[in-house]
Design a protein around this motif. Sequence first.
Motif, PDB file in Angstrom:
ATOM      1  N   PRO A 266       0.734  -1.108  -0.042  1.00  0.00           N
ATOM      2  CA  PRO A 266      -0.044   0.042   0.163  1.00  0.00           C
ATOM      3  C   PRO A 266       0.663   1.252  -0.077  1.00  0.00           C
ATOM      4  N   SER A 267       0.475   2.322  -0.665  1.00  0.00           N
ATOM      5  CA  SER A 267       1.079   3.663  -0.579  1.00  0.00           C
ATOM      6  C   SER A 267       0.774   4.412   0.758  1.00  0.00           C
ATOM      7  N   GLU A 268      -0.560   3.873   1.320  1.00  0.00           N
ATOM      8  CA  GLU A 268      -0.807   4.681   2.721  1.00  0.00           C
ATOM      9  C   GLU A 268      -1.747   3.833   3.435  1.00  0.00           C
ATOM     10  N   VAL A 269      -1.450   3.866   4.779  1.00  0.00           N
ATOM     11  CA  VAL A 269      -2.385   3.010   5.726  1.00  0.00           C
ATOM     12  C   VAL A 269      -2.579   3.893   6.926  1.00  0.00           C
ATOM     13  N   ILE A 270      -4.045   4.044   7.168  1.00  0.00           N
ATOM     14  CA  ILE A 270      -4.479   4.856   8.133  1.00  0.00           C
ATOM     15  C   ILE A 270      -5.119   3.966   9.230  1.00  0.00           C
ATOM     16  N   ILE A 271      -4.925   4.040  10.722  1.00  0.00           N
ATOM     17  CA  ILE A 271      -5.281   3.105  11.632  1.00  0.00           C
ATOM     18  C   ILE A 271      -6.052   4.229  12.513  1.00  0.00           C
ATOM     19  N   SER A 272      -7.425   4.031  12.681  1.00  0.00           N
ATOM     20  CA  SER A 272      -8.277   4.745  13.697  1.00  0.00           C
ATOM     21  C   SER A 272      -9.122   3.926  14.509  1.00  0.00           C
ATOM     22  N   VAL A 273      -9.653   4.567  15.584  1.00  0.00           N
ATOM     23  CA  VAL A 273     -10.495   3.903  16.467  1.00  0.00           C
ATOM     24  C   VAL A 273     -11.485   4.763  16.949  1.00  0.00           C
ATOM     25  N   SER A 274     -12.707   4.024  17.582  1.00  0.00           N
ATOM     26  CA  SER A 274     -13.899   4.700  17.831  1.00  0.00           C
ATOM     27  C   SER A 274     -14.621   4.001  18.713  1.00  0.00           C
ATOM     28  N   ASN A 275     -15.427   4.811  19.630  1.00  0.00           N
ATOM     29  CA  ASN A 275     -16.315   4.243  20.440  1.00  0.00           C
ATOM     30  C   ASN A 275     -17.851   3.949  20.004  1.00  0.00           C
ATOM     31  N   ASP A 276     -18.193   4.948  18.983  1.00  0.00           N
ATOM     32  CA  ASP A 276     -19.368   4.980  18.594  1.00  0.00           C
ATOM     33  C   ASP A 276     -19.572   4.415  17.044  1.00  0.00           C
ATOM     34  N   GLY A 277     -18.648   4.242  16.335  1.00  0.00           N
ATOM     35  CA  GLY A 277     -18.509   3.625  15.097  1.00  0.00           C
ATOM     36  C   GLY A 277     -18.620   4.782  14.157  1.00  0.00           C
ATOM     37  N   LYS A 278     -18.731   5.901  14.400  1.00  0.00           N
ATOM     38  CA  LYS A 278     -19.130   6.916  13.482  1.00  0.00           C
ATOM     39  C   LYS A 278     -17.953   7.941  13.654  1.00  0.00           C
ATOM     40  N   GLU A 279     -17.658   8.496  14.835  1.00  0.00           N
ATOM     41  CA  GLU A 279     -16.557   9.467  15.022  1.00  0.00           C
ATOM     42  C   GLU A 279     -15.213   8.696  15.172  1.00  0.00           C
ATOM     43  N   PHE A 280     -14.216   8.735  14.349  1.00  0.00           N
ATOM     44  CA  PHE A 280     -13.007   8.014  14.368  1.00  0.00           C
ATOM     45  C   PHE A 280     -11.903   9.005  14.804  1.00  0.00           C
ATOM     46  N   THR A 281     -11.095   8.523  15.941  1.00  0.00           N
ATOM     47  CA  THR A 281      -9.566   9.225  16.103  1.00  0.00           C
ATOM     48  C   THR A 281      -8.470   8.308  15.475  1.00  0.00           C
ATOM     49  N   GLU A 282      -7.731   9.224  14.744  1.00  0.00           N
ATOM     50  CA  GLU A 282      -6.784   8.582  13.992  1.00  0.00           C
ATOM     51  C   GLU A 282      -5.484   8.350  15.031  1.00  0.00           C
TER      52      GLU A 282
END
Length: 684
Positions: A617-633
Amino acid sequence: MRKLIILAGAALGLLLASCAKEEKRTISVIPAPLNVELQQGVFPLNPETGLYIDASEGDKKILQDYLAASPMKLKPVATEEGHTVILKQVAQLPEVDSPEGYVLTVTPDQVLVRATSGAGLFYGVQTMLQLADGKGLPAGVITDKPRFAYRGFMMDVSRHFFDKEFIKKQLDALAYYKLNRLHLHLTDAAGWRIEIKKYPRLTEFAAWREFPTWKEWWNNGRQYKEEGGKDAYGGYYTQDDIRELVAYAQERYITVIPEIEMPAHSEEVLTAYPELSCTHEPYKQADFCVGNEKTFEFLENVLTEVMELFPSEYIHIGGDEAGKASWPSCKLCQARMKKEGLKDVNELQSYLIHRIEVFLNAHGRKLLGWDEILEGGLAPNATVMSWRGTEGGMKAVASGHKAIMTPGEFCYFDSYQDAPDSQPEAIGGYLPLAKVYSFNPVPDTLDADKVPLVYGVQANLFTEYVPTPEHAEMMIYPRILALAEVAWSDPSVKAYDDFHARALKAVEELKVKGYHPFELKNEIGNRPGADQPVQHLAVGKKVIYGPDAAYYPGYSAGGDSALVDGVIGGWTYGDRRWQGFIDKKRMDVTIDMEKETAIHFIGADFMQVCGPEVFMPSEVIISVSNDGKEFTELKRMEHKVVKDDKVTFTNFGWEGDAKARYIRYQASSGEFGGFLFTDEIVVK
């Protein structure tokens, strides 16, 4: 004396026992015989050991000459009496129902091989040669026959040319392991390899190219050269060479099958004779113009000369990977479609296949082609060689046609056979000896009345990345031994551990004979972690795929749960453990951990194999969330994708401290597009 009766494949390491003393003796025969009954005693071999052959004159000469050149050095005698090896062709052999079967009986005084054909006697001789050691031949009875009538190997001599002496050398080994077909891939874009008197430009020009390796040629303009020109690489077999090879094979009961590619893989022809393409321009087309009557005149003239050289029942016409790019806009092709009532270009290809089959049938031959000849309707008497999995073969069988099973997953020897970084460059994939051996050409679900239509099996060595004879032999051996046992031995007598021991011995014997096999004793094996499940926090959790982020159906790795099933991929994306994404689509998956979870690691492996356009891949982004809508990178990784000649694996991951219910993993393709492959998103 006590006699032991043992099924060969279950344990070819066989024990001989007497009341007074136990003596351990092992026999090593590839492929494993159907039934072995060993007895005490040995038939000793010495310079006075006689050879008596009772067979038709043609078979007698073949067998006598063959044994005269063998290590046994048997002395022809006029009677069956005395210390003699007897080869006897009989009208009936109740013990076996195949003309290639045989019964080998060894006593301390005499050896008798019985069969209903010269081929059967020849295969009995191969077993006898493999049994012989410094003491002689162990006493006993071996009853044997092949599982399949067609037991083949295909050698690509187009991408890299291999001379007739190399082919003869391989014929010797194929015969020794009871294979009976050699399929020669004689024509392809990289070079035309057979002399055709009516079309001299095929060998004066289309048999020669600028660079010695296929890869250099492919990446540098793909130009052809005149024979004798500076730096011209290539070669071809004269018609006398072909006659010599065919005769040599016949003396080993092997049929040589020629392949003349059509309608695709024909750039070399259409550059030498551009009037046979849709645009009439050299270096522009890969597919013959099916609308042009001159195409059929050319193909029939070529096949006429080919049939005069090869007495084989089958003529292979390729039929694979036709791009058909110019057919929709070609006036002649469109006129042909309108005249014949063909609804699409698939049916236009089928028209060519049908017409060529009629021509071959009229000359007493049968058509053989790769499974693409099914497209648009299969010719009435054709046999299908199934390479894109087993589905094409099963489709052919279901319609009453014969099939030869040669799926890439088990039978393509251009794949790596061990850890890629320990091997010369290959096209990709991973096909170790054990995987070849595991192939079952007849699915358990196949109806009994259709089983006989599975005509046989074949291994293929395409040579884009195989430029030398030594490299070719390393790719062939010992994997062809596994294919030989798949093709010959009944499944009930097969056991991999036992075969592996015999293969180790065979590798040493091949080296003594001047071959260059892969050093099986140094095998590294599959990718670390691939042979046992991995435990992590996300195993079994729900995976949600984002919009326009669907995986490629052909590489689903098991579907929506594949990325959290605890299964690590091996050395190849073809092992059904790697999930693939294509066409520059963003891999975008969200894992529902079901509750807020403390997380310290999120990572996934990707592979790169540039030959088949598999890239990091040329780019990978890993994020998390508690509501499945708003994600923190958590982490964004930029990666410069660089083409190379290696098979590489890289983990793109994050380490730290976080708490979240949802984990989102995104990966994007770079400028080269192609496939992204990942096997497991590991969460700890």
